[in-house]
Design a protein around this motif. Structure first.
Motif, mmCIF file in Angstrom:
data_model
loop_
_atom_site.group_PDB
_atom_site.id
_atom_site.type_symbol
_atom_site.label_atom_id
_atom_site.label_comp_id
_atom_site.label_asym_id
_atom_site.label_seq_id
_atom_site.Cartn_x
_atom_site.Cartn_y
_atom_site.Cartn_z
ATOM 1 N N LYS A 154 0.838 -1.198 0.000
ATOM 2 C CA LYS A 154 0.000 0.000 0.000
ATOM 3 C C LYS A 154 0.876 1.252 0.000
ATOM 4 C CE LYS A 154 -3.908 2.159 2.381
ATOM 5 N NZ LYS A 154 -4.849 2.056 3.528
ATOM 6 N N GLY A 155 0.722 2.071 -1.019
ATOM 7 C CA GLY A 155 1.506 3.305 -1.114
ATOM 8 C C GLY A 155 2.923 3.091 -1.592
ATOM 9 N N ARG A 156 3.260 1.857 -1.995
ATOM 10 C CA ARG A 156 4.607 1.555 -2.466
ATOM 11 C C ARG A 156 4.537 0.980 -3.880
ATOM 12 N NH1 ARG A 156 4.781 -0.494 2.944
ATOM 13 N NH2 ARG A 156 6.390 0.529 4.220
ATOM 14 N N SER A 157 5.560 1.251 -4.669
ATOM 15 C CA SER A 157 5.648 0.642 -6.000
ATOM 16 C C SER A 157 6.170 -0.776 -5.922
ATOM 17 C CB SER A 157 6.572 1.479 -6.905
ATOM 18 O OG SER A 157 6.046 2.766 -7.117
ATOM 19 N N PHE A 158 7.086 -1.001 -4.956
ATOM 20 C CA PHE A 158 7.675 -2.323 -4.752
ATOM 21 C C PHE A 158 7.649 -2.635 -3.263
ATOM 22 C CE2 PHE A 158 9.493 -0.629 -8.673
ATOM 23 C CZ PHE A 158 9.212 -1.664 -9.559
ATOM 24 N N MET A 159 8.109 -3.809 -2.877
ATOM 25 C CA MET A 159 7.954 -4.263 -1.501
ATOM 26 C C MET A 159 8.556 -3.320 -0.472
ATOM 27 S SD MET A 159 6.120 -6.994 -1.152
ATOM 28 C CE MET A 159 6.612 -7.564 0.486
ATOM 29 N N LEU A 160 9.680 -2.705 -0.809
ATOM 30 C CA LEU A 160 10.348 -1.845 0.167
ATOM 31 C C LEU A 160 10.310 -0.369 -0.202
ATOM 32 C CD1 LEU A 160 13.473 -4.010 1.116
ATOM 33 C CD2 LEU A 160 11.220 -3.942 2.201
ATOM 34 N N GLY A 161 9.605 -0.018 -1.264
ATOM 35 C CA GLY A 161 9.560 1.399 -1.631
ATOM 36 C C GLY A 161 9.469 1.613 -3.125
ATOM 37 N N ASP A 162 10.299 2.503 -3.617
ATOM 38 C CA ASP A 162 10.225 2.916 -5.020
ATOM 39 C C ASP A 162 11.065 2.062 -5.959
ATOM 40 O OD1 ASP A 162 8.525 5.001 -4.341
ATOM 41 O OD2 ASP A 162 10.178 6.405 -3.989
ATOM 42 N N HIS A 163 11.911 1.184 -5.412
ATOM 43 C CA HIS A 163 12.830 0.439 -6.260
ATOM 44 C C HIS A 163 12.733 -1.061 -5.988
ATOM 45 C CE1 HIS A 163 14.645 4.250 -7.379
ATOM 46 N NE2 HIS A 163 14.747 4.549 -6.095
ATOM 47 N N LEU A 164 12.944 -1.844 -7.038
ATOM 48 C CA LEU A 164 13.005 -3.289 -6.900
ATOM 49 C C LEU A 164 14.138 -3.675 -5.959
ATOM 50 C CD1 LEU A 164 11.625 -5.842 -8.356
ATOM 51 C CD2 LEU A 164 13.762 -5.944 -9.650
ATOM 52 N N SER A 165 13.885 -4.672 -5.104
ATOM 53 C CA SER A 165 14.897 -5.137 -4.156
ATOM 54 C C SER A 165 14.827 -6.657 -4.061
ATOM 55 C CB SER A 165 14.668 -4.518 -2.772
ATOM 56 O OG SER A 165 13.525 -5.109 -2.154
ATOM 57 N N LEU A 166 15.714 -7.223 -3.262
ATOM 58 C CA LEU A 166 15.673 -8.673 -3.047
ATOM 59 C C LEU A 166 14.365 -9.110 -2.392
ATOM 60 C CD1 LEU A 166 19.262 -9.761 -1.910
ATOM 61 C CD2 LEU A 166 18.184 -10.013 -4.160
ATOM 62 N N ALA A 167 13.684 -8.203 -1.713
ATOM 63 C CA ALA A 167 12.400 -8.557 -1.106
ATOM 64 C C ALA A 167 11.359 -8.902 -2.160
ATOM 65 C CB ALA A 167 11.898 -7.402 -0.235
ATOM 66 N N ASP A 168 11.489 -8.309 -3.344
ATOM 67 C CA ASP A 168 10.509 -8.539 -4.406
ATOM 68 C C ASP A 168 10.701 -9.875 -5.114
ATOM 69 O OD1 ASP A 168 9.033 -5.756 -4.850
ATOM 70 O OD2 ASP A 168 11.156 -5.312 -4.519
ATOM 71 N N ILE A 169 11.950 -10.330 -5.218
ATOM 72 C CA ILE A 169 12.260 -11.457 -6.095
ATOM 73 C C ILE A 169 11.539 -12.755 -5.680
ATOM 74 C CG2 ILE A 169 14.089 -12.914 -7.040
ATOM 75 C CD1 ILE A 169 14.330 -10.159 -8.190
ATOM 76 N N PRO A 170 11.736 -13.280 -4.463
ATOM 77 C CA PRO A 170 11.100 -14.563 -4.127
ATOM 78 C C PRO A 170 9.573 -14.494 -4.101
ATOM 79 C CG PRO A 170 12.911 -14.078 -2.627
ATOM 80 C CD PRO A 170 12.622 -12.821 -3.383
ATOM 81 N N ILE A 171 9.031 -13.368 -3.606
ATOM 82 C CA ILE A 171 7.570 -13.253 -3.540
ATOM 83 C C ILE A 171 6.996 -13.046 -4.925
ATOM 84 C CG2 ILE A 171 5.632 -12.003 -2.526
ATOM 85 C CD1 ILE A 171 7.521 -11.141 -0.260
ATOM 86 N N GLY A 172 7.600 -12.137 -5.693
ATOM 87 C CA GLY A 172 7.084 -11.820 -7.015
ATOM 88 C C GLY A 172 7.131 -12.981 -7.987
ATOM 89 N N THR A 173 8.041 -13.908 -7.780
ATOM 90 C CA THR A 173 8.126 -15.064 -8.670
ATOM 91 C C THR A 173 6.878 -15.930 -8.582
ATOM 92 O OG1 THR A 173 10.535 -15.034 -8.436
ATOM 93 C CG2 THR A 173 9.585 -17.038 -9.339
ATOM 94 N N HIS A 174 6.154 -15.877 -7.457
ATOM 95 C CA HIS A 174 4.928 -16.656 -7.315
ATOM 96 C C HIS A 174 3.805 -16.165 -8.233
ATOM 97 C CE1 HIS A 174 6.791 -17.699 -3.406
ATOM 98 N NE2 HIS A 174 6.000 -18.747 -3.392
ATOM 99 N N LEU A 175 3.821 -14.876 -8.576
ATOM 100 C CA LEU A 175 2.605 -14.260 -9.102
ATOM 101 C C LEU A 175 2.171 -14.788 -10.461
ATOM 102 C CD1 LEU A 175 2.988 -10.539 -8.004
ATOM 103 C CD2 LEU A 175 1.870 -12.440 -6.831
ATOM 104 N N TYR A 176 3.125 -15.081 -11.344
ATOM 105 C CA TYR A 176 2.737 -15.558 -12.670
ATOM 106 C C TYR A 176 1.907 -16.837 -12.557
ATOM 107 C CZ TYR A 176 3.047 -17.382 -17.423
ATOM 108 O OH TYR A 176 2.741 -17.896 -18.663
ATOM 109 N N ARG A 177 2.339 -17.744 -11.711
ATOM 110 C CA ARG A 177 1.590 -18.994 -11.543
ATOM 111 C C ARG A 177 0.298 -18.746 -10.768
ATOM 112 N NH1 ARG A 177 6.082 -23.815 -10.765
ATOM 113 N NH2 ARG A 177 7.595 -22.978 -12.241
#
Length: 216
Positions: free
Chosen positions: A149-172
């Motif tokens: 909420k209010g963020r573009s990515f998990m930790l703010g405005d930029h892609l980080s390692l926090a996005d990678i493992p979680i975001g990989t789930h989304l396509y499936r």
């Protein structure tokens, strides 16, 4: 030269390849596992005695386990302002979401739903267990939706390692014909991820070959 071992349809391999793509690291990808076999070959077991992918060989440095690989690649190839901040407190923000993804979200969705429903032949499915795992997945992703909420990515405005493992789930997750809760922030995040060429190339990989298959 970085060499990455694992089949393209492997969820854990996709995490690694997505980051490799984001970092622009010159590499060679060797298909291994599943229909490609090779996991029981002596030369592979010498790299990973567990016989699992992904594995990387970075000019003689061997690393296995997807999250260990992500941290290694970020530490070696990323700038301190992108995937590997020097501030331990900032790095811990990504670490906690990475570990949560592996210990909570991945068992619920990848094991409970994707394996329990999609990869299990229909006659062998335990629908009670699948429904329980689907509800757990929904609860977990509601936490992610709140975080975004209010963020573009998990930790703010930029892609980080926090996005990678979680975001990989989304396509499936978003391409399975199963009930899902309303997750507006997650869906907007998914749209942002899809705009990234590395995500499209390495995560948005058709998984039809895995339907009803428990053998790899």
């Amino acid at each position: 030269m970085l060499t990455v071992y694992g089949r393209k349809s492997s969820f854990n391999l996709q995490k690694v390849m997505w980051l490799v793509g984001e970092l622009g690291v010159a590499h060679k990808h060797v298909e291994l596992g599943g229909s490609f076999g090779g996991l029981d070959a002596p030369e592979f077991l010498a790299m990973n005695p567990h016989g699992r992918v992904p594995v990387i060989d970075d000019s003689g440095i061997i690393v296995w386990e997807s999250h260990a690989i992500l941290r290694y690649l970020a530490a070696k190839y990323a700038s301190e302002t992108s995937f590997w901040p020097t501030n331990p407190a900032e790095r811990a923000k990504a670490d906690q979401w990475m570990d949560w993804s592996q210990t909570a979200l991945q068992p619920a969705f990848l094991v409970g739903v994707f394996w329990g429903w999609y990869r299990t032949p229909e006659a062998q499915r335990n629908l009670t267990a699948v429904d329980k795992a689907r509800e757990q997945t929904s609860r977990h992703l509601k936490h992610v939706d709140h975080q975004l909420k209010g963020r573009s990515f998990m930790l703010g405005d930029h892609l980080s390692l926090a996005d990678i493992p979680i975001g990989t789930h989304l396509y499936r997750y978003l391409n399975l014909d199963l009930p899902r809760p309303n997750l507006p922030n997650v869906e907007r995040w998914y749209e942002r991820l899809q705009s990234r060429s590395a995500y499209r190339e390495h995560v948005c990989v058709p998984f039809d070959e895995l339907y009803g298959r428990l053998d790899f």
